[in-house]
Each structure stands twice: as structure tokens, then as C-alpha cells.
Enzyme design. Structure first.
Site, PDB file in Angstrom:
ATOM      1  N   ALA A 180       0.860  -1.180   0.000  1.00 36.06           N
ATOM      2  CA  ALA A 180       0.000   0.000   0.000  1.00 36.06           C
ATOM      3  C   ALA A 180       0.900   1.234   0.000  1.00 36.06           C
ATOM      4  CB  ALA A 180      -0.868  -0.012   1.243  1.00 36.06           C
TER       5      ALA A 180
ATOM      6  N   GLY B 129       0.362  -5.198   0.477  1.00 39.26           N
ATOM      7  CA  GLY B 129      -0.740  -5.125  -0.471  1.00 39.26           C
ATOM      8  C   GLY B 129      -0.351  -5.634  -1.852  1.00 39.26           C
TER       9      GLY B 129
ATOM     10  N   GLU C 216      -0.705  -9.206  -1.681  1.00 38.27           N
ATOM     11  CA  GLU C 216      -2.143  -9.480  -1.549  1.00 38.27           C
ATOM     12  C   GLU C 216      -2.853  -9.350  -2.904  1.00 38.27           C
ATOM     13  OE1 GLU C 216      -2.328  -6.701   1.905  1.00 38.27           O
ATOM     14  OE2 GLU C 216      -3.590  -8.251   2.761  1.00 38.27           O
TER      15      GLU C 216
ATOM     16  N   GLU D 164       3.675  -6.029   6.975  1.00 34.60           N
ATOM     17  CA  GLU D 164       2.847  -5.044   7.695  1.00 34.60           C
ATOM     18  C   GLU D 164       3.157  -4.984   9.180  1.00 34.60           C
ATOM     19  OE1 GLU D 164       1.856  -6.920   5.264  1.00 34.60           O
ATOM     20  OE2 GLU D 164       0.437  -5.848   3.974  1.00 34.60           O
TER      21      GLU D 164
HETATM   22  N1  3HC Z   1       4.575   3.496   0.413  1.00 32.92           N
HETATM   23  C1  3HC Z   1       5.105   4.696   0.170  1.00 32.92           C
HETATM   24  N2  3HC Z   1       6.414   4.926  -0.024  1.00 32.92           N
HETATM   25  C2  3HC Z   1       7.214   3.880   0.015  1.00 32.92           C
HETATM   26  C3  3HC Z   1       6.744   2.576   0.271  1.00 32.92           C
HETATM   27  C4  3HC Z   1       5.360   2.408   0.482  1.00 32.92           C
HETATM   28  N3  3HC Z   1       4.821   1.205   0.700  1.00 32.92           N
HETATM   29  N4  3HC Z   1       7.792   1.723   0.254  1.00 32.92           N
HETATM   30  C5  3HC Z   1       8.873   2.461  -0.003  1.00 32.92           C
HETATM   31  N5  3HC Z   1       8.532   3.764  -0.136  1.00 32.92           N
HETATM   32  C6  3HC Z   1       9.435   4.863  -0.474  1.00 32.92           C
HETATM   33  C7  3HC Z   1      10.485   5.075   0.611  1.00 32.92           C
HETATM   34  O1  3HC Z   1      10.020   5.942   1.617  1.00 32.92           O
HETATM   35  C8  3HC Z   1      11.614   5.680  -0.188  1.00 32.92           C
HETATM   36  O2  3HC Z   1      11.311   7.024  -0.383  1.00 32.92           O
HETATM   37  P1  3HC Z   1      12.500   8.097  -0.470  1.00 32.92           P
HETATM   38  O3  3HC Z   1      13.352   7.677  -1.608  1.00 32.92           O
HETATM   39  O4  3HC Z   1      11.781   9.381  -0.647  1.00 32.92           O
HETATM   40  O5  3HC Z   1      13.196   7.976   0.855  1.00 32.92           O
HETATM   41  C9  3HC Z   1      11.504   4.998  -1.546  1.00 32.92           C
HETATM   42  O6  3HC Z   1      10.172   4.477  -1.609  1.00 32.92           O
HETATM   43  C10 3HC Z   1      12.469   3.860  -1.748  1.00 32.92           C
HETATM   44  O7  3HC Z   1      12.374   2.992  -0.647  1.00 32.92           O
HETATM   45  P2  3HC Z   1      13.672   2.345   0.026  1.00 32.92           P
HETATM   46  O8  3HC Z   1      14.711   3.371   0.242  1.00 32.92           O
HETATM   47  O9  3HC Z   1      13.199   1.567   1.190  1.00 32.92           O
HETATM   48  O10 3HC Z   1      14.158   1.384  -1.158  1.00 32.92           O
HETATM   49  P3  3HC Z   1      14.809  -0.041  -1.097  1.00 32.92           P
HETATM   50  O11 3HC Z   1      15.101  -0.425  -2.481  1.00 32.92           O
HETATM   51  O12 3HC Z   1      15.888  -0.077  -0.059  1.00 32.92           O
HETATM   52  O13 3HC Z   1      13.670  -1.013  -0.540  1.00 32.92           O
HETATM   53  C11 3HC Z   1      11.461  -1.938  -0.418  1.00 32.92           C
HETATM   54  C12 3HC Z   1      12.528  -1.249  -1.292  1.00 32.92           C
HETATM   55  C13 3HC Z   1      11.976  -3.323   0.015  1.00 32.92           C
HETATM   56  C14 3HC Z   1      10.220  -2.045  -1.196  1.00 32.92           C
HETATM   57  C15 3HC Z   1      11.251  -1.096   0.869  1.00 32.92           C
HETATM   58  O14 3HC Z   1      10.987   0.238   0.480  1.00 32.92           O
HETATM   59  C16 3HC Z   1      10.113  -1.527   1.739  1.00 32.92           C
HETATM   60  O15 3HC Z   1      10.267  -2.449   2.520  1.00 32.92           O
HETATM   61  N6  3HC Z   1       8.955  -0.840   1.638  1.00 32.92           N
HETATM   62  C17 3HC Z   1       7.832  -1.066   2.495  1.00 32.92           C
HETATM   63  C18 3HC Z   1       7.096  -2.284   2.119  1.00 32.92           C
HETATM   64  C19 3HC Z   1       5.901  -2.428   3.001  1.00 32.92           C
HETATM   65  O16 3HC Z   1       5.957  -2.263   4.196  1.00 32.92           O
HETATM   66  N7  3HC Z   1       4.775  -2.765   2.403  1.00 32.92           N
HETATM   67  C20 3HC Z   1       3.572  -2.942   3.125  1.00 32.92           C
HETATM   68  C21 3HC Z   1       2.855  -1.633   3.175  1.00 32.92           C
HETATM   69  S1  3HC Z   1       1.446  -1.726   4.230  1.00 32.92           S
HETATM   70  C22 3HC Z   1       0.301  -2.533   3.297  1.00 32.92           C
HETATM   71  O17 3HC Z   1       0.576  -2.945   2.219  1.00 32.92           O
HETATM   72  C23 3HC Z   1      -1.030  -2.666   3.929  1.00 32.92           C
HETATM   73  C24 3HC Z   1      -1.882  -3.615   3.145  1.00 32.92           C
HETATM   74  O18 3HC Z   1      -1.948  -4.828   3.846  1.00 32.92           O
HETATM   75  C25 3HC Z   1      -3.265  -3.098   2.945  1.00 32.92           C
END
Ligand code: 3HC
Ligand code: NAI
Length: 691
Positions: A65, A104, A107, A127
């Protein structure tokens, strides 16, 4: 080709429709991605295409998400309508995964009828790390495909599995070499072979025979690691629902629990932390293309507690290390500790015995500082003594090659003064690792007045490469972390004299979420750090303890007594008597102290000091202070760190309590930070404050 929304387009490869997502940097499921996916499925279904591939441009499949949308009102379409459209589509949908299918994103993939992935792709529901649970059916679908045990592991750790494992457990149906061609070929086969339109929601075989004991045993196994966090338990409850309820009822349960978590402060704190850690890497005035020194060989001076651990970080990352000690005996002792650390990890199955030899092979020992001549980065970790450090930096200046970065691991000393001993203060920087240095993630990078951008970018970059969380700060006594720690120490010491036993103070901080309190921590570090028997004058409880032979955990007694086998700590009445007698000699009246007072007097001086550190420009942003405390000292992440925690309580209330203690107890550390006062009057916060 049809551009459906700003980030999604619909393309056709003959009889296969491709819904292509391009939402850099990580293809998060922003509103326009959800809308594009929904439109894509609808239009592809009514087109001549026979099958559909969902594929992403850029470095990754959908990584979850869009977390930045969590703070605003929900924007339609919701993810569930996208997923319903996919699952119920009359044509086979294949998700084509590269990079990371996370949250997501996974998912969504689980609502395709089939999934293919390339080698190196990863699959996870992270998450829990954001204080949440997968809120788009993931908690019900993942166990239906992997079984409950694997889902428990994945969802409570948040760690992804790789493509091979995903293939083995049925999460993906095929490993393909070329993502697009492989996915399109699979899509065609799905049609020609009339593969069924599989919906994971209809499957129950993997959850049907889940042993009753699984959940109880699993909860016990993660209890210590997840203490205080709500999200792991909520994730477990959802998997229980997947086992016990039908799909729709399980989904409903997931939604209720998701909303509960989303409303709470823990998830806000953990989402804040996600961005805080990334923000810390952004240094105002330091362009992204700042040249760095390539570290092909690292030098470490001193093979003691810190030097050995620091060297291990580099060897673990494949970087050769030269470690120099003052004599052969100290060198062999230090190298022996490194080897036994590696062997212990190998015995626990963390690394192989070949890894032990490879890593030891990367570390060469010497007693000649001249061997630093070919090192690109040298990290000094000798005793905490300014005269010694200056002498050493003067020598390093004469030995090290031009362009090398000269770093000190000092925990508190003035980097500018250390740099002044060299002819190249621009190359000198603090790299403050935390103990045990091979384990702790925190790295304070300390810039002196003359430190060059190259030295800063090199220290930050190499810190990341060896798996640390670097945070840049300026020079002051104790930098960010220890300077705040000293303030907690002052009040904790006072309170044991006023009547709160060390074990009670420790317990209250443990209950707050710290791994241990200040006295257990002092015992662990060793009470005799910085203590000198020759000059000791019984002027503090600590000195008295050292004088009576109590040096901390290492010799079995300190503030506590330690069981030689289990290292379990028990309070000792002898220590309590010593404290009482000392308090009496000082004329301190002992009284009952409430739990609330103990907590406030330990934590508010830290908040106050953190604000002063910000006010002085030592830390760049409030969130950097939080990153230091969460990673360096185990401040519970689910409270967001000292700055975020203070904001959660309300700065007005925090200010009032600080002023109350300033007037009742006195002391410089209670003098309120002007920043707190300003933020109170402006309605601002500490965690969002940036210099
Ligand atoms: N939403 C918004 N921004 C995000 C994001 C997300 N899910 N994931 C990453 N970003 C942004 C980061 O803040 C960063 O921004 P910046 O360059 O301005 O600092 C940019 O994307 C790049 O991210 P990373 O520096 O972390 O890049 P990496 O290549 O090191 O890692 C990644 C990539 C493994 C995808 C890592 O970003 C990550 O783990 N992201 C989060 C994944 C996550 O937690 N997903 C679940 C979200 S909650 C959800 O999905 C709820 C659902 O169940 C409904
Ligand atoms: P230590 O006493 O365990 O190790 C210091 C080592 O330096 C010893 O092995 C000693 O023989 C060696 N040494 C001394 N003079 C030397 C010289 N001239 N040449 C080569 N080697 C020499 O000390 P520790 O705990 O490793 O601390 C080192 C530095 O790290 C200090 O500046 C300390 O403040 C800092 N630090 C310590 C932390 C801790 O928890 N122990 C945490 C973070 C920083």
C-alpha cells in the site's frame, strides 16, 4: 496501448492483455494504481484478449500500500474491489513478479489465478513492521497457500521469502527466466491447457489439519522478541481465524483487527519510524553525487570490546580488515574473541564453518600501525583518553595514504580536538558504533567542523553497506545518544539514594519496553569502565561498588548478583544497605517514590536533552534522535522514540512536568529547552522538527 491512469497502462501482446504498472520508486498501490488496475481488468475482460498479465515496470513488483496515504481519508476504489475484480475475472490472470511483492502487493498477486516470478524476487507480508497486519485478505489467503505455520513465521517477522522457497511452498506456480516472456507464455498455456481459474479463497486443504498446539507453541516461541508489540499477536489471531472460520468470516475478523491497529498509536509510531530511518540518510547540503572513498580495505586500531566487533562487520561484508594492537598478547586475545564469536554463531547455525574461516581469513592482525598504509578507512577504537587519541591520530596522519578517511569510535570525546592533531582535519570523522558492535545496528556518524562532504558520504555509505543504520550528528559531549543517556543516569542515581531500589527503576523501564534498565545496563557494560582504583574516593555508589570488588556481570556481582550459569540477576541486600548508608552520610531523606515519578524522572530529562540537541543543531531532525535511541539503546519502537513519544503525550504536559522537576529538584538538566517552549507556544512538535 491505453494509458488508464497516470501510472497504469493496458497493452496487448496478440491475445494476451498486459496491465502494466509504473509508479516509481516502488510501485506502491496509490489511488491511481488501484484505479488503473480495476479499469485494466474490466477493459481486458471485455476485450478480445484471452488472458491477462499484471506486470510492473521499474525495480520491483508492487511493494505494498502507499503508506503516505494512511494519514488521509480513504480514496476509492478500495483495494478489495480491485481484488474482487481480479479473482472473479472470467479470464485467467497471471501476476508476474520481479523485485519484491510485499504487503498489499503480495495481496494483489494472491488474487491472480496464477503467479510467476523471476529468480531473486521476494515475497512477504511486512505489515507487522508498520504495526499493522495485512488488511487486504492476505491473512486469510497466505495460510491457505503456505499452511498456518509458514504464514505465522512470515507475518509475525515481516521477513520475505525468496523465489525458490515461494515456488516450493506453492506461492508461485513457475520460476521464469525472462519475466514478461515467461508470464505471457504461462498465460497462453493457461488458455490452451484450460487451467482452472483458481481462487485461493476457495482452498482449505492447507489449513484443514492445523495442529491445535501450533498457536500456543508459536506464541511462546516469539514472546521475548515481540514483547510490548501489539501487531504480532493481532497477526496470529488472523491466522487462527483463517484456520477456524470460513473465508468471509475470516476476512471480517481481519478487517476488525486491522482497524484496531490502524487507530492505535503503535502503528503510527512504527510508520513514523519507517520514514524516519530513511530520512536520516538524507543530509541537507550533501549532494547525492558527492564523491566517496571506495573502501577496499579497512583498518581498525585496538582489538578490544569494540575494535573486534567493528572488524567483524567489515569481514562479514567481504571487506578485508587490518587490525592493529599495541602488543602481540592483546592482538591474539582480541582475534581469539572474534574467532570464538564466529564459532558461537556457527554452532547456533547462523553461519557455516567455512564462513568462519572465510571471515577470519579477511582479518589480518598486526602490531605495526605502518600496516594501515594501504587502508582506505581507519577506525580507531583504543581507550577513551583524549591524549592517547591525539597521539594516535598524529601517527595515523603520518602513515595513512592521501584520501583515506580517519575515523574515531570515541563515545563522547571532541572530534574537532582529535582532528586538530592531524594535518588533514577534513578527513577526520566520528564513527560511533554501539556495543556489541557486530550486533547493534546503530552508527552515529559525527562530523567535525572541518570534516569534508566526502568523509561524511563515505562513512554514511559504508555504514549502510555493512548493515548499520547511520545517523549524522555534530560534535558535543556524548553526541546524541550518550548525551541523553547521561541525563537519565543522573536522575536514576539520585533516585536510588532517595529510596527507589535499582531493581525497581530497572523494572519500570523494562515494563516501558526497554530491554533493560540503567543499572542492569551498567552491570553489563562493566562498572569499572573509567574507574581508577588509585583515585577512587567512594564519592558515588558506583565507586563504592567497584571498591568492594563488584565490577558488574563480568565478575558475578554489581548492582545485582549474577548466577554463574544462567546469568540471572538477583538484587542483593548488601547493595541496598550500602546505598542506604551512603544516602544517610549525604543527608538525603529517603521516601516513597511513585512509579510515575520514576518513569518521568528517567525519561523527561532525555526528552529535554534531545530537544536541546536539536536546538543546538547537533542533530538534523527530531526523527534522527528517535532513530538513534531505538537502534542504539532499545527504546521501544512502538512508542516511536523519545521525541515522538513526547509528542504523543503532549508537549504542553511534558513541559509542565519538566518545569515542575526544575523547581523541585533543580539541576541544569531540568532547565527547560527553549525548543520545547517554542513548540508548545507554536503548537509544533519535536518529532517533525528539522534544522
Ligand atoms: N509506500 C510509500 N512509499 C514507500 C513505500 C510504500 N509502501 N515503500 C517504499 N517507499 C518509499 C520510501 O520511503 C523511499 O522514499 P525516499 O526515496 O523518498 O526515501 C523509496 O520508496 C524507496 O524505498 P527504500 O529506500 O526503502 O528502497 P529499497 O530499495 O531499499 O527497498 C522496499 C525497497 C523493500 C520495497 C522497501 O521500500 C520496503 O520495505 N517498503 C515497504 C514495504 C511495506 O511495508 N509494504 C507494506 C505496506 S502496508 C500494506 O501494504 C497494507 C496492506 O496490507 C493493505
Ligand atoms: P577496550 O579496553 O576493550 O579496548 C581498547 C583496546 O585498545 C585494547 O585492546 C588496548 O590494548 C588497545 N589499545 C590501547 N592503546 C593502543 C595503542 N596505542 N595501539 C593499539 N591498540 C591500543 O575498550 P573498548 O570498550 O573497546 O573501547 C574502545 C573505544 O570505543 C573507546 O573510545 C570507547 O569509548 C569507545 N566505545 C566503547 C563502547 C563500549 O560499550 N565498550 C561503546 C562505544 C564506543
Amino acid at each position: 496501448m491505453t494509458q488508464l491512469t497516470q501510472s497504469v497502462r493496458l497493452e496487448f501482446d496478440d491475445d494476451v492483455a498486459l496491465i502494466r504498472i509504473d509508479n516509481p520508486p516502488v510501485n506502491a498501490l496509490s489511488q491511481h494504481v488501484r484505479q488503473g488496475l480495476l479499469d485494466g481488468v474490466t477493459q481486458a475482460e471485455s476485450s478480445d484478449a484471452k488472458s491477462i498479465v499484471v506486470i510492473c515496470d521499474g525495480r520491483t513488483f508492487i511493494a505494498g500500500a502507499d503508506i503516505t496515504e494512511f494519514s488521509g481519508p480513504p480514496q476509492p476504489p478500495d483495494l478489495q474491489s480491485v481484488q474482487d475484480a481480479m479473482e472473479n475475472c472470467s479470464k485467467p490472470i497471471i501476476a508476474a513478479v520481479h523485485g519484491t511483492a510485499l504487503g498489499g502487493g503480495l495481496e494483489v498477486a494472491l488474487c491472480a489465478h496464477y503467479r510467476v516470478g523471476v529468480a531473486g524476487s521476494k515475497y512477504g507480508l511486512p505489515e507487522v513492521k508498520l504495526g499493522l497486519l495485512p488488511g487486504a485478505g492476505g491473512t486469510q489467503r497466505l495460510p491457505r497457500i503456505t499452511g498456518a505455520a509458514k504464514a505465522l513465521e512470515m507475518m509475525t517477522s515481516g521477513e520475505p521469502i525468496d523465489a525458490q522457497e515461494a515456488f516450493q511452498c506453492g506461492l508461485i506456480d513457475e520460476l521464469v527466466e525472462d519475466l514478461e516472456n515467461g508470464a505471457v507464455a504461462f498465460a497462453r498455456r493457461a488458455v490452451t491447457e484450460q487451467m482452472p481459474l483458481l481462487r485461493i479463497r476457495d482452498r482449505n486443504d492447507k489449513v484443514a489439519n492445523t495442529p491445535e498446539s501450533l498457536f500456543h507453541d508459536f506464541r511462546t516461541s516469539i514472546a521475548r522478541r515481540t514483547r510490548g508489540f501489539l501487531a504480532p499477536e493481532y497477526n496470529i489471531r488472523c491466522i487462527e481465524a483463517a484456520v477456524e472460520l470460513d473465508f468471509e468470516a475470516g476476512l471480517k475478523r481481519e478487517q476488525e483487527l486491522f482497524r484496531d491497529l490502524m487507530k492505535g498509536t503503535q502503528s503510527k509510531a512504527q510508520q513514523y519510524y519507517f520514514f524516519a530511518e530513511r530520512a536520516a540518510l538524507k543530509i541537507p547540503g550533501l549532494p547525492k553525487d558527492t564523491p566517496t572513498v571506495e573502501v577496499s580495505r579497512c583498518g581498525v586500531l585496538g582489538a578490544g570490546t569494540m575494535g573486534g566487533g567493528i572488524a567483524m562487520n567489515f569481514a562479514n561484508s567481504g571487506i578485508p580488515v587490518t587490525i592493529v594492537e599495541r602488543d602481540d598478547e592483546a592482538l591474539q586475545r582480541g582475534l581469539g574473541v572474534v574467532r570464538s564469536n564466529y564459532e558461537r554463531t556457527a554452532a547456533r547455525g547462523g553461519i557455516s564453518s567455512d564462513d568462519v574461516e572465510t571471515r577470519m581469513g579477511l582479518i589480518s592482525g598486526s602490531t605495526d600501525m605502518g600496516d594501515f598504509a594501504d587502508c582506505d578507512l581507519i577506525i580507531e577504537a583504543v581507550f577513551e583518553n583524549m591524549a592517547l587519541k591525539k597521539e594516535i591520530f598524529e601517527q595515523l596522519d603520518g602513515i595513512c595514504k592521501d584520501g583515506a578517511v580517519l575515523a574515531s569510535n570515541t563515545s563522547a570525546l571532541d572530534i574537532n580536538e582529535i582532528a586538530s592533531a592531524t594535518s588533514r582535519p577534513d578527513a577526520v570523522i566520528g564513527m560511533h558504533f554501539f556495543s556489541p558492535a557486530n550486533v547493534m545496528k546503530m552508527l552515529e556518524v559525527v562530523r567535525g567542523d572541518a570534516t569534508s562532504n566526502t568523509a561524511i558520504a563515505t562513512a554514511m555509505g559504508i555504514g549502510r553497506s555493512i548493515g548499520k543504520t547511520p545517523v549524522l550528528c555534530g560534535v558535543c559531549h556524548g553526541f546524541v545518544g550518550n548525551r541523553m543517556l547521561f541525563m537519565r543516569g543522573i536522575e536514576a542515581e539520585k533516585m536510588i539514594l532517595e529510596g527507589a531500589p535499582p531493581s525497581r527503576i530497572d523494572q519500570i523501564l523494562f515494563d516501558f519496553g526497554f530491554p533493560m534498565g540503567p543499572f542492569a545496563m551498567s552491570d553489563l557494560a562493566g562498572l569499572d569502565i573509567g574507574w581508577d582504583a588509585a583515585t577512587s574516593s567512594g564519592s558515588t555508589v558506583r565507586e563504592l561498588l567497584c571498591e568492594s570488588g563488584r565490577r558488574g556481570q563480568k565478575n558475578g556481582s554489581g548492582y545485582y548478583n549474577y548466577d554463574p550459569k544462567t546469568r540471572a540477576a538477583t538484587p542483593d541486600s548488601e547493595v541496598e544497605e550500602m546505598i542506604q548508608a551512603f544516602a544517610e552520610r549525604q543527608g538525603i531523606v529517603r521516601r516513597e517514590i511513585t512509579d510515575q515519578e520514576i518513569l518521568e524522572r528517567c525519561l523527561y530529562p532525555m526528552v529535554n536533552e534531545g530537544a536541546k540537541i536539536l536546538d543546538e543543531g547537533i542533530a538534523i531532525r527530531g526523527s534522527d534522535v528517535d532513530v538513534v535511541w531505538i537502534n542504539g539503546y532499545g527504546w521501544p519502537m512502538y512508542t516511536g522514540g523519545p521525541m515522538f513519544w513526547a509528542d504523543t503525550i503532549g508537549l504542553q504536559e511534558v513541559a509542565e512536568r519538566i518545569q515542575h522537576y526544575a523547581s523541585t529538584l533543580g539541576g541544569d538538566h531540568w532547565e527547560i529547552s527553549p525548543l520545547i517552549q517554542n513548540q508548545v507556544s507554536d503548537g509544533g512538535s519535536l518529532s517533525t522538527y528539522a534544522n
